[in-house]
Design a protein around this motif. Sequence first.
Motif, mmCIF file in Angstrom:
data_model
loop_
_atom_site.group_PDB
_atom_site.id
_atom_site.type_symbol
_atom_site.label_atom_id
_atom_site.label_comp_id
_atom_site.label_asym_id
_atom_site.label_seq_id
_atom_site.Cartn_x
_atom_site.Cartn_y
_atom_site.Cartn_z
ATOM 1 N N LYS A 159 0.873 -1.023 -0.161
ATOM 2 C CA LYS A 159 0.022 -0.118 -0.209
ATOM 3 C C LYS A 159 0.831 1.358 -0.056
ATOM 4 O O LYS A 159 1.822 1.344 0.732
ATOM 5 C CB LYS A 159 -0.710 0.036 1.140
ATOM 6 C CG LYS A 159 -1.984 -0.909 1.143
ATOM 7 C CD LYS A 159 -2.784 -0.775 2.309
ATOM 8 C CE LYS A 159 -4.147 -1.592 2.424
ATOM 9 N NZ LYS A 159 -5.020 -1.327 3.356
ATOM 10 N N GLY A 160 0.548 2.372 -0.836
ATOM 11 C CA GLY A 160 1.135 3.629 -0.615
ATOM 12 C C GLY A 160 2.224 3.790 -1.686
ATOM 13 O O GLY A 160 3.107 4.625 -2.005
ATOM 14 N N MET A 161 2.375 2.732 -2.647
ATOM 15 C CA MET A 161 3.605 2.443 -3.579
ATOM 16 C C MET A 161 3.016 2.991 -4.819
ATOM 17 O O MET A 161 2.845 2.321 -6.026
ATOM 18 C CB MET A 161 3.865 1.098 -3.668
ATOM 19 C CG MET A 161 5.319 1.017 -4.481
ATOM 20 S SD MET A 161 5.848 -0.871 -4.567
ATOM 21 C CE MET A 161 4.618 -1.500 -5.776
ATOM 22 N N VAL A 162 2.732 4.488 -4.834
ATOM 23 C CA VAL A 162 2.192 5.274 -5.893
ATOM 24 C C VAL A 162 3.160 5.729 -7.018
ATOM 25 O O VAL A 162 2.832 6.204 -7.886
ATOM 26 C CB VAL A 162 1.424 6.175 -5.201
ATOM 27 C CG1 VAL A 162 0.048 5.599 -4.591
ATOM 28 C CG2 VAL A 162 1.914 7.265 -4.601
ATOM 29 N N CYS A 163 4.524 5.781 -6.391
ATOM 30 C CA CYS A 163 5.303 6.471 -7.352
ATOM 31 C C CYS A 163 6.567 5.674 -7.580
ATOM 32 O O CYS A 163 6.975 4.834 -6.773
ATOM 33 C CB CYS A 163 5.674 8.096 -7.142
ATOM 34 S SG CYS A 163 6.646 8.035 -5.734
ATOM 35 N N SER A 186 -3.315 5.203 -3.349
ATOM 36 C CA SER A 186 -2.680 6.722 -2.976
ATOM 37 C C SER A 186 -1.910 6.663 -1.766
ATOM 38 O O SER A 186 -1.702 5.699 -0.868
ATOM 39 C CB SER A 186 -3.990 7.539 -2.573
ATOM 40 O OG SER A 186 -4.685 7.112 -1.516
ATOM 41 N N GLN A 187 -1.414 7.973 -1.678
ATOM 42 C CA GLN A 187 -0.517 8.113 -0.346
ATOM 43 C C GLN A 187 -0.502 9.463 -0.089
ATOM 44 O O GLN A 187 -0.470 10.487 -0.960
ATOM 45 C CB GLN A 187 0.965 7.830 -0.612
ATOM 46 C CG GLN A 187 1.834 7.910 0.634
ATOM 47 C CD GLN A 187 3.408 7.502 0.470
ATOM 48 O OE1 GLN A 187 4.088 8.420 -0.167
ATOM 49 N NE2 GLN A 187 3.928 6.372 0.829
ATOM 50 N N GLU A 214 -1.121 11.890 -3.515
ATOM 51 C CA GLU A 214 -0.948 11.441 -4.850
ATOM 52 C C GLU A 214 -1.382 10.001 -5.151
ATOM 53 O O GLU A 214 -1.349 9.211 -4.295
ATOM 54 C CB GLU A 214 0.541 11.689 -5.334
ATOM 55 C CG GLU A 214 1.490 10.653 -4.908
ATOM 56 C CD GLU A 214 2.852 10.954 -5.586
ATOM 57 O OE1 GLU A 214 3.015 10.765 -6.770
ATOM 58 O OE2 GLU A 214 3.968 11.451 -4.840
ATOM 59 N N THR A 215 -1.881 10.097 -6.429
ATOM 60 C CA THR A 215 -2.027 8.618 -6.715
ATOM 61 C C THR A 215 -1.243 8.443 -8.119
ATOM 62 O O THR A 215 -0.277 9.236 -8.061
ATOM 63 C CB THR A 215 -3.627 8.438 -7.232
ATOM 64 O OG1 THR A 215 -3.843 9.444 -8.594
ATOM 65 C CG2 THR A 215 -4.644 8.635 -6.139
ATOM 66 N N ARG A 216 -1.436 7.594 -8.631
ATOM 67 C CA ARG A 216 -0.449 7.480 -9.905
ATOM 68 C C ARG A 216 -0.745 8.442 -10.980
ATOM 69 O O ARG A 216 -0.138 8.872 -12.082
ATOM 70 C CB ARG A 216 -0.486 6.035 -10.536
ATOM 71 C CG ARG A 216 -0.053 4.987 -9.551
ATOM 72 C CD ARG A 216 0.339 3.615 -10.162
ATOM 73 N NE ARG A 216 1.597 3.949 -10.818
ATOM 74 C CZ ARG A 216 1.845 3.250 -12.070
ATOM 75 N NH1 ARG A 216 0.947 2.415 -12.259
ATOM 76 N NH2 ARG A 216 3.120 3.558 -12.648
#
Lengths: 135, 201
Positions: A68-72, B84-85, B111-113
């Motif tokens: 979770k949270g691996m968005v970039c 998201s984070q 942010e999301t992707r």
Amino acid sequence: MKKILLTLLLASPLAWAEQDHANMHDHSHEGHLHDTMVDGKNLDVSAERFDAFMNELTNVNVAVVSVKGMVCDFCARGIAKTFEKDKTVQKIDVDLDNGKVLIAYSKSKDINYSEIEKKILSNGQSMSDLQILEI
Amino acid sequence: MGIYKIIILVFLMVFNADARPISYSGGTTIMYKSDTFNDSIYLHYSPTYKYSIGLERVKNKFYKNTENYFRFTYLVNRKNTDISQRNLYFQSGVLVDDADGFFYGMHGDWETRRWFSGFGYKDTKNTFGQDYTDQYIQLGVAPYVGDYGDLHTWIMIKTKKNSLTNTQSTYPELKFFKGPTLVKFGYSDKTEWDLHLMYRF
């Protein structure tokens, strides 16, 4: 005829791998390597990606980590760096689309849920699931 | 600060998260920033993902002086979801040679992707007896969603305000990053170029 078919099936590396996956259904390749595990969870790893990952790898077990949270890319880079420090890790692949990290460990490694969870947490993400493919 | 600004800040804090001011554990980052007010080089190290410590050398174009800051950034809150984070950071800095000069503030991002939003608020107490604030809000969209290791692109819009120069400007920005390298630049006819380079290792 059945014996021939069975032999051919077992000769295929993929099928051979599935025979060792005691905890998985060995069906469904519609865009995914294995759609559903015995426990009902989705693996969500594309067959193409998995095949590319497994290319030239032998004698490994694969941990499929849901993060979770691996968005970039930057977020994932830390995870990859952390696992690369482990000498039993043969290869890592980050699947940002599905929030998965594939880690190929040497067979000798006892893949440990809490150890992986701790490493993910140390990078500021959280682990939601871990599936181990014994190949 | 007006009520609308407070509402927007709270909204962003609750529902949203910026570029990472703290690296992954053991990561080192070097940044160069340049805008109408400052040029700065900032090197920071993150012992854990919760905080970073660093040194920043700032050339202030308004006062025409150069200052060195010890900096500390702390991750106050982070929420990870599958898609998201969201982050909220406390930032601070104190002049290396004069503790009367310092700054503190908050910034956050979500942010999301595909989507990005961020905000920042910084209050600076300088040694010239003029305190000032910097504020910004930023929104962005990724025109395509790249895979790990690809070139990632963001199209953004930023509004920023500086109370010392009493300037507020809204302008477009482009952000590119690939691997450990990030380049971001924007242009406004009021405040001219806004450039940000970053390398993480």
